[in-house]
Design a protein around this motif. Sequence first.
Motif, PDB file in Angstrom:
ATOM      1  N   GLY A 128       0.796  -1.220   0.000  1.00  0.00           N
ATOM      2  CA  GLY A 128       0.000   0.000   0.000  1.00  0.00           C
ATOM      3  C   GLY A 128       0.827   1.267   0.000  1.00  0.00           C
ATOM      4  N   ALA A 129       2.122   1.156   0.318  1.00  0.00           N
ATOM      5  CA  ALA A 129       3.005   2.325   0.305  1.00  0.00           C
ATOM      6  C   ALA A 129       3.576   2.590  -1.075  1.00  0.00           C
ATOM      7  CB  ALA A 129       4.144   2.139   1.308  1.00  0.00           C
ATOM      8  N   TRP A 130       3.262   1.745  -2.045  1.00  0.00           N
ATOM      9  CA  TRP A 130       3.747   1.899  -3.414  1.00  0.00           C
ATOM     10  C   TRP A 130       2.572   2.080  -4.369  1.00  0.00           C
ATOM     11  CZ3 TRP A 130       6.754  -0.328   0.188  1.00  0.00           C
ATOM     12  CH2 TRP A 130       8.142  -0.118   0.126  1.00  0.00           C
ATOM     13  N   SER A 131       2.850   2.516  -5.571  1.00  0.00           N
ATOM     14  CA  SER A 131       1.825   2.699  -6.588  1.00  0.00           C
ATOM     15  C   SER A 131       1.893   1.612  -7.654  1.00  0.00           C
ATOM     16  CB  SER A 131       1.968   4.081  -7.244  1.00  0.00           C
ATOM     17  OG  SER A 131       3.255   4.225  -7.836  1.00  0.00           O
ATOM     18  N   LEU A 132       2.442   0.464  -7.312  1.00  0.00           N
ATOM     19  CA  LEU A 132       2.595  -0.624  -8.273  1.00  0.00           C
ATOM     20  C   LEU A 132       1.232  -1.142  -8.730  1.00  0.00           C
ATOM     21  CD1 LEU A 132       5.472  -2.457  -6.394  1.00  0.00           C
ATOM     22  CD2 LEU A 132       5.673  -1.305  -8.605  1.00  0.00           C
ATOM     23  N   ASP A 133       1.132  -1.465 -10.000  1.00  0.00           N
ATOM     24  CA  ASP A 133      -0.111  -1.927 -10.600  1.00  0.00           C
ATOM     25  C   ASP A 133      -0.533  -3.255  -9.966  1.00  0.00           C
ATOM     26  OD1 ASP A 133      -2.214  -2.723 -12.202  1.00  0.00           O
ATOM     27  OD2 ASP A 133      -1.159  -2.417 -14.100  1.00  0.00           O
ATOM     28  N   PRO A 134      -1.691  -3.305  -9.306  1.00  0.00           N
ATOM     29  CA  PRO A 134      -2.112  -4.561  -8.671  1.00  0.00           C
ATOM     30  C   PRO A 134      -2.482  -5.643  -9.672  1.00  0.00           C
ATOM     31  CG  PRO A 134      -3.855  -2.904  -8.504  1.00  0.00           C
ATOM     32  CD  PRO A 134      -2.647  -2.208  -9.059  1.00  0.00           C
ATOM     33  N   ALA A 135      -2.630  -5.294 -10.955  1.00  0.00           N
ATOM     34  CA  ALA A 135      -2.933  -6.302 -11.968  1.00  0.00           C
ATOM     35  C   ALA A 135      -1.696  -7.101 -12.370  1.00  0.00           C
ATOM     36  CB  ALA A 135      -3.539  -5.637 -13.203  1.00  0.00           C
ATOM     37  N   LEU A 136      -0.520  -6.676 -11.911  1.00  0.00           N
ATOM     38  CA  LEU A 136       0.732  -7.374 -12.207  1.00  0.00           C
ATOM     39  C   LEU A 136       1.339  -7.928 -10.926  1.00  0.00           C
ATOM     40  CD1 LEU A 136       2.404  -4.758 -14.596  1.00  0.00           C
ATOM     41  CD2 LEU A 136       1.300  -6.884 -15.284  1.00  0.00           C
ATOM     42  N   ARG A 137       2.090  -8.998 -11.063  1.00  0.00           N
ATOM     43  CA  ARG A 137       2.914  -9.508  -9.960  1.00  0.00           C
ATOM     44  C   ARG A 137       4.324  -8.949 -10.171  1.00  0.00           C
ATOM     45  NH1 ARG A 137       0.118 -12.728  -5.890  1.00  0.00           N
ATOM     46  NH2 ARG A 137      -1.832 -13.277  -6.936  1.00  0.00           N
ATOM     47  N   HIS A 138       4.832  -8.229  -9.185  1.00  0.00           N
ATOM     48  CA  HIS A 138       6.109  -7.528  -9.334  1.00  0.00           C
ATOM     49  C   HIS A 138       7.216  -8.312  -8.615  1.00  0.00           C
ATOM     50  CE1 HIS A 138       4.015  -4.000 -10.958  1.00  0.00           C
ATOM     51  NE2 HIS A 138       3.074  -4.310 -10.080  1.00  0.00           N
ATOM     52  N   LEU A 152      12.219 -13.231 -23.081  1.00  0.00           N
ATOM     53  CA  LEU A 152      11.368 -13.997 -22.169  1.00  0.00           C
ATOM     54  C   LEU A 152      10.774 -13.082 -21.106  1.00  0.00           C
ATOM     55  CD1 LEU A 152      10.265 -16.754 -21.312  1.00  0.00           C
ATOM     56  CD2 LEU A 152      12.360 -17.065 -19.951  1.00  0.00           C
ATOM     57  N   ARG A 153      11.569 -12.155 -20.602  1.00  0.00           N
ATOM     58  CA  ARG A 153      11.064 -11.172 -19.639  1.00  0.00           C
ATOM     59  C   ARG A 153       9.868 -10.417 -20.206  1.00  0.00           C
ATOM     60  NH1 ARG A 153      14.894  -6.463 -19.821  1.00  0.00           N
ATOM     61  NH2 ARG A 153      13.746  -6.291 -21.785  1.00  0.00           N
ATOM     62  N   ASP A 154       9.990  -9.959 -21.446  1.00  0.00           N
ATOM     63  CA  ASP A 154       8.923  -9.189 -22.059  1.00  0.00           C
ATOM     64  C   ASP A 154       7.690 -10.049 -22.305  1.00  0.00           C
ATOM     65  OD1 ASP A 154      10.726  -7.119 -22.026  1.00  0.00           O
ATOM     66  OD2 ASP A 154      11.259  -7.279 -24.149  1.00  0.00           O
ATOM     67  N   ARG A 155       7.892 -11.287 -22.742  1.00  0.00           N
ATOM     68  CA  ARG A 155       6.754 -12.163 -23.014  1.00  0.00           C
ATOM     69  C   ARG A 155       5.995 -12.504 -21.732  1.00  0.00           C
ATOM     70  NH1 ARG A 155       6.771 -18.110 -26.125  1.00  0.00           N
ATOM     71  NH2 ARG A 155       4.480 -18.201 -26.368  1.00  0.00           N
ATOM     72  N   VAL A 156       6.734 -12.777 -20.664  1.00  0.00           N
ATOM     73  CA  VAL A 156       6.082 -13.106 -19.394  1.00  0.00           C
ATOM     74  C   VAL A 156       5.286 -11.914 -18.872  1.00  0.00           C
ATOM     75  CG1 VAL A 156       6.562 -13.626 -16.956  1.00  0.00           C
ATOM     76  CG2 VAL A 156       7.680 -14.942 -18.760  1.00  0.00           C
ATOM     77  N   ALA A 157       5.833 -10.717 -19.029  1.00  0.00           N
ATOM     78  CA  ALA A 157       5.120  -9.524 -18.573  1.00  0.00           C
ATOM     79  C   ALA A 157       3.827  -9.333 -19.355  1.00  0.00           C
ATOM     80  CB  ALA A 157       6.011  -8.297 -18.707  1.00  0.00           C
ATOM     81  N   HIS A 158       3.869  -9.506 -20.675  1.00  0.00           N
ATOM     82  CA  HIS A 158       2.708  -9.228 -21.510  1.00  0.00           C
ATOM     83  C   HIS A 158       1.677 -10.357 -21.481  1.00  0.00           C
ATOM     84  CE1 HIS A 158       4.305  -5.520 -23.036  1.00  0.00           C
ATOM     85  NE2 HIS A 158       5.393  -6.101 -23.513  1.00  0.00           N
ATOM     86  N   GLU A 159       2.140 -11.603 -21.429  1.00  0.00           N
ATOM     87  CA  GLU A 159       1.206 -12.726 -21.527  1.00  0.00           C
ATOM     88  C   GLU A 159       0.812 -13.305 -20.176  1.00  0.00           C
ATOM     89  OE1 GLU A 159       2.137 -15.678 -24.457  1.00  0.00           O
ATOM     90  OE2 GLU A 159       3.221 -14.242 -25.738  1.00  0.00           O
ATOM     91  N   LEU A 160       1.680 -13.194 -19.181  1.00  0.00           N
ATOM     92  CA  LEU A 160       1.392 -13.792 -17.876  1.00  0.00           C
ATOM     93  C   LEU A 160       1.203 -12.756 -16.781  1.00  0.00           C
ATOM     94  CD1 LEU A 160       3.903 -16.799 -17.964  1.00  0.00           C
ATOM     95  CD2 LEU A 160       1.524 -16.715 -18.736  1.00  0.00           C
ATOM     96  N   VAL A 177       3.302 -10.870 -15.177  1.00  0.00           N
ATOM     97  CA  VAL A 177       4.295 -10.960 -14.103  1.00  0.00           C
ATOM     98  C   VAL A 177       5.560 -10.233 -14.551  1.00  0.00           C
ATOM     99  CG1 VAL A 177       5.790 -12.485 -12.755  1.00  0.00           C
ATOM    100  CG2 VAL A 177       3.419 -13.139 -13.193  1.00  0.00           C
ATOM    101  N   GLU A 178       6.037  -9.322 -13.713  1.00  0.00           N
ATOM    102  CA  GLU A 178       7.319  -8.679 -13.954  1.00  0.00           C
ATOM    103  C   GLU A 178       8.394  -9.512 -13.270  1.00  0.00           C
ATOM    104  OE1 GLU A 178       6.845  -4.648 -12.575  1.00  0.00           O
ATOM    105  OE2 GLU A 178       6.299  -3.996 -14.597  1.00  0.00           O
ATOM    106  N   ALA A 179       9.210 -10.183 -14.060  1.00  0.00           N
ATOM    107  CA  ALA A 179      10.230 -11.087 -13.533  1.00  0.00           C
ATOM    108  C   ALA A 179      11.538 -10.848 -14.270  1.00  0.00           C
ATOM    109  CB  ALA A 179       9.790 -12.539 -13.682  1.00  0.00           C
ATOM    110  N   ALA A 180      12.620 -11.277 -13.655  1.00  0.00           N
ATOM    111  CA  ALA A 180      13.949 -11.135 -14.258  1.00  0.00           C
ATOM    112  C   ALA A 180      14.442 -12.498 -14.714  1.00  0.00           C
ATOM    113  CB  ALA A 180      14.925 -10.534 -13.252  1.00  0.00           C
ATOM    114  N   PHE A 181      14.848 -12.571 -15.968  1.00  0.00           N
ATOM    115  CA  PHE A 181      15.438 -13.789 -16.512  1.00  0.00           C
ATOM    116  C   PHE A 181      16.847 -13.453 -16.982  1.00  0.00           C
ATOM    117  CE2 PHE A 181      10.871 -14.122 -16.980  1.00  0.00           C
ATOM    118  CZ  PHE A 181      10.627 -15.357 -16.381  1.00  0.00           C
ATOM    119  N   THR A 182      17.787 -14.308 -16.643  1.00  0.00           N
ATOM    120  CA  THR A 182      19.179 -14.040 -16.962  1.00  0.00           C
ATOM    121  C   THR A 182      19.811 -15.276 -17.601  1.00  0.00           C
ATOM    122  OG1 THR A 182      20.073 -14.786 -14.815  1.00  0.00           O
ATOM    123  CG2 THR A 182      19.327 -12.498 -14.964  1.00  0.00           C
ATOM    124  N   SER A 183      20.986 -15.051 -18.148  1.00  0.00           N
ATOM    125  CA  SER A 183      21.713 -16.133 -18.788  1.00  0.00           C
ATOM    126  C   SER A 183      23.162 -16.086 -18.338  1.00  0.00           C
ATOM    127  CB  SER A 183      21.633 -15.990 -20.311  1.00  0.00           C
ATOM    128  OG  SER A 183      22.410 -16.980 -20.948  1.00  0.00           O
TER     129      SER A 183
END
Length: 413
Positions: free
Chosen positions: A23-33, A352-360, A362-368
């Motif tokens: 509640g102290a942030w303005s993060l979009d509740p429709a996404l998992r951050h 993959l990061r972009d696809r997961v954000a748009h289709e699922l 979820v804002e997540a970090a993927f690395t290699s």
Amino acid sequence: MSETEVAVAPSPLLLTDGRPAAGAWSLDPALRHLNHGSFGAVPLVAQERQAALRAEMERSPVVWFPALPQRIAAARIELAAFLDVDAGDLALVPNASAGASVVYAALDRRRGGEIVVTDHGYGAVTMGAERLARRWGGRVRTARVPLDADEEQAYEAVLAEVGEATDLVVVDQITSATARRLPVERIGAELRRREVPLLVDGAHAPGLLATPLADATYDFWTGNLHKWGCAPRGTASLVARGPLRDRLYPLIDSWGAADPYPDRFDQQGTVDATAYLAAPTALDLVERTWGWPAARRYMDDLADYGAHVIGAAFARLTGDGRPVDVGMPVPGMRLVRLPDGLAASRVEADALRDRVAHELAVEAAFTSFAGLGYLRLSAHVYNTAADYEYFAEECVPVLGDWARENSGKRSAR
């Protein structure tokens, strides 16, 4: 946490009025951050403070800008106290990469023009080192540090690349792609003995480590306050000690150029410096509400839990549930191995990061790293166990499907 241990979800943190910490942030509740480590997240009170400062600036710019250096100097004192360093050693810069660029612009070739980096280094910082080496007519030497290297192995791998031609060593304190520490304290002590300058990329350290500079011997250290510190983006620190610091200048020449370090960084013409002035507000929110030690414990426990539940979900798909050994782990960050077919390169990881954000959603970090793909977890106080349980239940099966699709396409070529 071993495979046989039962994962215990930490209780969510609450605000003083009983609301969830989010509640102290303005993060979009429709996404998992789930990717705080990439760009941070600015709490509402810091956003409001910065907005008020910008309004003040626009009401009276002729009053604002002449007085700005003094206000930045005052903010530096507060931010230096948070990092437990002398304010006279600390300059403010837009981000850690800018801090590295300041250092690169200041140094001259003294020996053979070689710069040592590691294969865990942040891409932009390594690119800057390569450009400097070209200007010097030298070259970059890359220390290969195994992902699971312990302190001794990592230390030896870096020092093995240092020789008579070395003019600079650049080492991450916490690596971005692989979420591990490197032994900058030991490396710095040895380099000081050899009179070789060390630049420590501490981009992820402020807020995540209690005292990131306490035991380090270095010439230059740069770290972002807009990651775990949650300051407005564009707030980072450059800390310099020793004789070389007097050669450091802002990337933009301005009227403060004749001032000593670090004062000359406080005057940058018409640059919007409201992020610097609002940064203490963000740090103070965490301190007043939970205290930084408690916040760090929560973030670490939550990352541990997240890695366990997500790793177990992937294990049900792949049969391999072993935790990822990063040799020198850090609090609040974990790696989870992805199935073959996902994020085998940086380009694939970003896609993959972009696809997961748009289709699922979820804002997540993927690395290699070394041709293998990972999910990088980086928790903050607004995250809860439910975030990671959701990812395990809803996203992991989809990622498994995508991995099989990608593997099938590659085998058909």
